[in-house]
Design a protein around this motif. Structure first.
Motif, PDB file in Angstrom:
ATOM      1  N   TYR A  61       0.784  -1.220   0.202  1.00 23.28           N
ATOM      2  CA  TYR A  61      -0.117   0.014  -0.055  1.00 23.28           C
ATOM      3  C   TYR A  61       0.998   1.283   0.000  1.00 23.28           C
ATOM      4  O   TYR A  61       0.444   2.277  -0.734  1.00 23.28           O
ATOM      5  N   ARG A  62       2.070   1.244   0.830  1.00 25.19           N
ATOM      6  CA  ARG A  62       2.839   2.480   0.844  1.00 25.19           C
ATOM      7  C   ARG A  62       3.743   2.688  -0.335  1.00 25.19           C
ATOM      8  O   ARG A  62       4.023   3.760  -0.650  1.00 25.19           O
ATOM      9  N   GLN A  63       3.890   1.406  -1.084  1.00 27.80           N
ATOM     10  CA  GLN A  63       4.721   1.507  -2.155  1.00 27.80           C
ATOM     11  C   GLN A  63       4.167   1.942  -3.712  1.00 27.80           C
ATOM     12  O   GLN A  63       4.876   2.284  -4.512  1.00 27.80           O
ATOM     13  N   GLU A  64       2.690   1.844  -3.520  1.00 31.61           N
ATOM     14  CA  GLU A  64       1.858   2.239  -4.697  1.00 31.61           C
ATOM     15  C   GLU A  64       1.647   3.541  -4.880  1.00 31.61           C
ATOM     16  O   GLU A  64       1.274   4.312  -4.003  1.00 31.61           O
ATOM     17  N   ALA A  65       1.675   4.060  -5.942  1.00 32.68           N
ATOM     18  CA  ALA A  65       1.542   5.499  -6.233  1.00 32.68           C
ATOM     19  C   ALA A  65       0.026   6.102  -6.423  1.00 32.68           C
ATOM     20  O   ALA A  65      -0.215   7.040  -6.111  1.00 32.68           O
ATOM     21  N   SER A  66      -0.865   4.928  -6.475  1.00 34.87           N
ATOM     22  CA  SER A  66      -2.113   5.126  -6.657  1.00 34.87           C
ATOM     23  C   SER A  66      -2.962   3.912  -6.382  1.00 34.87           C
ATOM     24  O   SER A  66      -2.080   2.788  -6.542  1.00 34.87           O
ATOM     25  N   LEU A  67      -4.105   3.981  -5.965  1.00 30.16           N
ATOM     26  CA  LEU A  67      -4.811   2.819  -5.656  1.00 30.16           C
ATOM     27  C   LEU A  67      -5.054   2.008  -6.972  1.00 30.16           C
ATOM     28  O   LEU A  67      -5.288   2.517  -8.163  1.00 30.16           O
ATOM     29  N   PRO A  68      -5.074   0.629  -6.879  1.00 29.82           N
ATOM     30  CA  PRO A  68      -5.362  -0.216  -8.161  1.00 29.82           C
ATOM     31  C   PRO A  68      -6.977   0.164  -8.623  1.00 29.82           C
ATOM     32  O   PRO A  68      -7.836   0.472  -7.769  1.00 29.82           O
ATOM     33  N   PRO A  69      -7.142  -0.063  -9.858  1.00 31.19           N
ATOM     34  CA  PRO A  69      -8.754   0.500 -10.449  1.00 31.19           C
ATOM     35  C   PRO A  69      -9.458  -0.510  -9.579  1.00 31.19           C
ATOM     36  O   PRO A  69     -10.822   0.120  -9.212  1.00 31.19           O
ATOM     37  N   TYR A  97      10.097  -3.503   4.766  1.00 31.58           N
ATOM     38  CA  TYR A  97      10.019  -2.578   5.872  1.00 31.58           C
ATOM     39  C   TYR A  97      10.553  -1.233   5.804  1.00 31.58           C
ATOM     40  O   TYR A  97      10.491  -0.527   6.809  1.00 31.58           O
ATOM     41  N   ARG A  98      10.733  -1.010   4.420  1.00 27.93           N
ATOM     42  CA  ARG A  98      11.175   0.485   4.299  1.00 27.93           C
ATOM     43  C   ARG A  98      10.118   1.304   3.729  1.00 27.93           C
ATOM     44  O   ARG A  98       9.566   0.848   3.005  1.00 27.93           O
ATOM     45  N   ALA A  99      10.030   2.572   4.618  1.00 26.10           N
ATOM     46  CA  ALA A  99       8.839   3.446   4.128  1.00 26.10           C
ATOM     47  C   ALA A  99       9.293   3.905   2.512  1.00 26.10           C
ATOM     48  O   ALA A  99      10.473   4.407   2.196  1.00 26.10           O
ATOM     49  N   ALA A 100       8.282   3.955   1.720  1.00 25.01           N
ATOM     50  CA  ALA A 100       8.392   4.473   0.285  1.00 25.01           C
ATOM     51  C   ALA A 100       8.246   5.953   0.293  1.00 25.01           C
ATOM     52  O   ALA A 100       7.772   6.653   1.323  1.00 25.01           O
ATOM     53  N   ALA A 101       8.760   6.550  -0.736  1.00 25.71           N
ATOM     54  CA  ALA A 101       8.874   7.886  -0.897  1.00 25.71           C
ATOM     55  C   ALA A 101       7.458   8.465  -1.068  1.00 25.71           C
ATOM     56  O   ALA A 101       7.086   9.601  -0.834  1.00 25.71           O
ATOM     57  N   HIS A 102       6.674   7.613  -1.833  1.00 29.14           N
ATOM     58  CA  HIS A 102       5.423   8.018  -2.235  1.00 29.14           C
ATOM     59  C   HIS A 102       4.439   6.862  -1.569  1.00 29.14           C
ATOM     60  O   HIS A 102       4.842   5.903  -1.258  1.00 29.14           O
ATOM     61  N   GLN A 103       3.193   7.338  -1.104  1.00 35.34           N
ATOM     62  CA  GLN A 103       2.117   6.586  -0.730  1.00 35.34           C
ATOM     63  C   GLN A 103       0.809   6.403  -1.423  1.00 35.34           C
ATOM     64  O   GLN A 103       0.492   7.543  -2.308  1.00 35.34           O
ATOM     65  N   ALA A 104       0.145   5.302  -1.402  1.00 35.32           N
ATOM     66  CA  ALA A 104      -1.071   5.232  -2.180  1.00 35.32           C
ATOM     67  C   ALA A 104      -2.188   6.416  -1.891  1.00 35.32           C
ATOM     68  O   ALA A 104      -2.113   6.678  -0.604  1.00 35.32           O
ATOM     69  N   ALA A 105      -2.694   6.663  -2.820  1.00 33.32           N
ATOM     70  CA  ALA A 105      -3.917   7.722  -2.526  1.00 33.32           C
ATOM     71  C   ALA A 105      -5.039   7.168  -1.866  1.00 33.32           C
ATOM     72  O   ALA A 105      -5.747   6.104  -2.257  1.00 33.32           O
TER      73      ALA A 105
END
Length: 442
Positions: free
Chosen positions: A59-67, A405-413
């Motif tokens: 969830y944290r690594q996705e730039a946006s929610l899947p459709p 376990y590493r926080a992503a630079a962007h998170q899912a909307a």
């Protein structure tokens, strides 16, 4: 998880008749032994923790929610707003009930009111999957409990772990919310009660499947067939009749009523439309098309996770409707092992394995088969599950990667309102999806 523990707790064994083909002297079977469900509950909690870690990481690594998740969020928002369960496709509203009959999503409305974001709903999906691990393991412990408590519990826990690691279940865990998460524990609870000969409870857990998705009405009917094979004619007939009636009502009346095209769109997945269902020769022709070996490979993987022993149990019949519509579909995306389409088959096959081992212990007359079922089946199934985790690069292997376990630079909307959810691409065929690769929320 406490609810799951309550559901699998307690059993007053009935004096049932032996399965078909069993000699009369074997009719008085050993009663399942009462066991504590705590070890199986802890196993489910362990898998819940693992699934949750994977879900949060993805969830944290996705730039946006899947459709699919975005559309289901909009559908739930419609129920929460006490309006039609619509979702928007490039600004065009589509009634979700015109695609699939899935009012079960309304159960998530209270949670959505308190935590209106996708991550919360995805964690509920993990909870339901992990709950089914407890159900499958506890059922094995109950039926296998006659030859030593410690040994039976160890075998049951290994089987539960193999089930939780199965490729069909793991492929459904992640950032995509699917209706499968409701069907998996319901199927597990219904078949558990079939094995424990609690016919009324088996039916009560099976009936809600028709509110998850319309094709599961056939699964209800096949559970009824299994109950009939257990010589419970009235209970089985009720389930068969209810399942068939629910299917006809939903695909011929309810879904067309809400559909923009006035018909059930997924008939188009059959090469000749729904008329092909009336021709046994055409059905056999479509099923015989192995799709370059994809269908055979899928069958092989499905049977391999149970050490091929699930075929020994009539419960395996419950998998037939799901496999039939997948293999009859013209879209190859349904045929393979990817995606969530095999998740609902996992409790069917693993509980069929539980039943098969129990049958071989109690009634087995073929020496080598009895030895395999009682001594080798569980180690083989556990080894296969672990091997496929590595060979198929299943999500559980990500638990051993530092990046998880590493926080992503962007998170899912994860905005609480559908207006902030990503817009789905246009749907073909007058706004109605015709394949799993289109952004339908299933």
């Amino acid at each position: 998880m406490a609810t799951i523990a309550t559901a699998v707790d307690g059993y007053d064994a009935e004096q049932g008749s032996a399965p078909i083909g069993v000699p009369a002297q074997s009719r008085h079977r050993r009663r399942p032994v009462r066991r504590s469900t705590l070890p199986y509950l802890l196993l489910g909690l362990l898998f819940l923790a693992g699934y949750a870690v994977l879900t949060v990481s993805r969830y944290r690594q996705e730039a946006s929610l899947p459709p699919g998740t975005a559309l289901i969020m909009q559908e739930i928002h419609g129920y929460a707003s006490l309006s039609a369960p619509d979702f928007s496709v490039h600004g065009v509203p589509v009634n979700a009930l015109g695609l699939h009959f899935s009012p079960v999503l309304a159960l998530l409305v209270p949670l959505y009111w308190v935590f209106p974001n996708a991550l919360t709903l995805l964690l509920v999906q993990d909870l339901l999957f992990a709950g089914s691990v407890t159900i499958v393991a506890a059922t094995a412990g109950r039926l296998w409990g006659g030859h030593g408590r410690t040994q039976a519990r160890g075998r049951a826990l290994c089987l539960g772990a193999a089930y939780g690691l199965s490729w069909g279940l793991q492929n459904a865990v992640g950032t995509d919310l699917r209706l499968t998460c409701f069907a998996v524990p319901l199927v597990a609870l219904s078949l558990r009660n079939v094995l424990l000969e609690r016919w009324q409870r088996a039916g009560l857990w099976a009936l809600p499947l028709v509110f998850v998705q319309e094709d599961l009405a056939l699964t209800v009917a096949l559970i009824g067939v299994v109950v009939v094979l257990r010589r419970r004619w009235a209970a089985g007939a009720v389930l068969i009749g209810f399942g068939v009636a629910a299917l006809l009502i939903t695909v011929d009346w309810v879904i067309p009523h809400f559909s923009a095209g006035g018909s059930y769109t997924y008939w188009s997945q059959l090469p000749g439309g729904y008329l092909d269902l009336l021709s046994p020769l055409k059905l056999l022709h479509h099923l015989a098309d192995v799709g370059g070996g994809t269908k055979l490979a899928t069958l092989g993987y499905l049977l391999a996770v149970t050490g091929f022993l699930a075929l020994r149990s009539p419960l395996a019949l419950v998998a037939v409707p799901t496999l039939a519509w997948r293999f009859l579909a013209t879209d190859p995306a349904y045929w393979g092992t990817a995606g969530h389409y095999s998740a609902v088959l996992m409790p069917v096959l693993f509980l069929a394995l539980v039943d098969a081992v129990h049958r071989c212990e109690e009634y087995g007359r073929v020496g080598w088969l009895r030895r395999y079922a009682t001594q080798s089946a569980v180690p083989v199934v556990t080894a296969v599950a672990l091997t496929l985790c590595v060979s198929l690069h299943l999500p559980v292997t990500d638990l051993f990667k530092p990046a998880t376990y590493r926080a992503a630079a962007h998170q899912a909307a994860a905005a609480p309102l559908p207006s902030a959810l990503p817009s789905a691409p246009p749907l073909p065929n007058a706004g109605l999806p015709v394949s799993p690769r289109s952004p339908a929320p299933r």
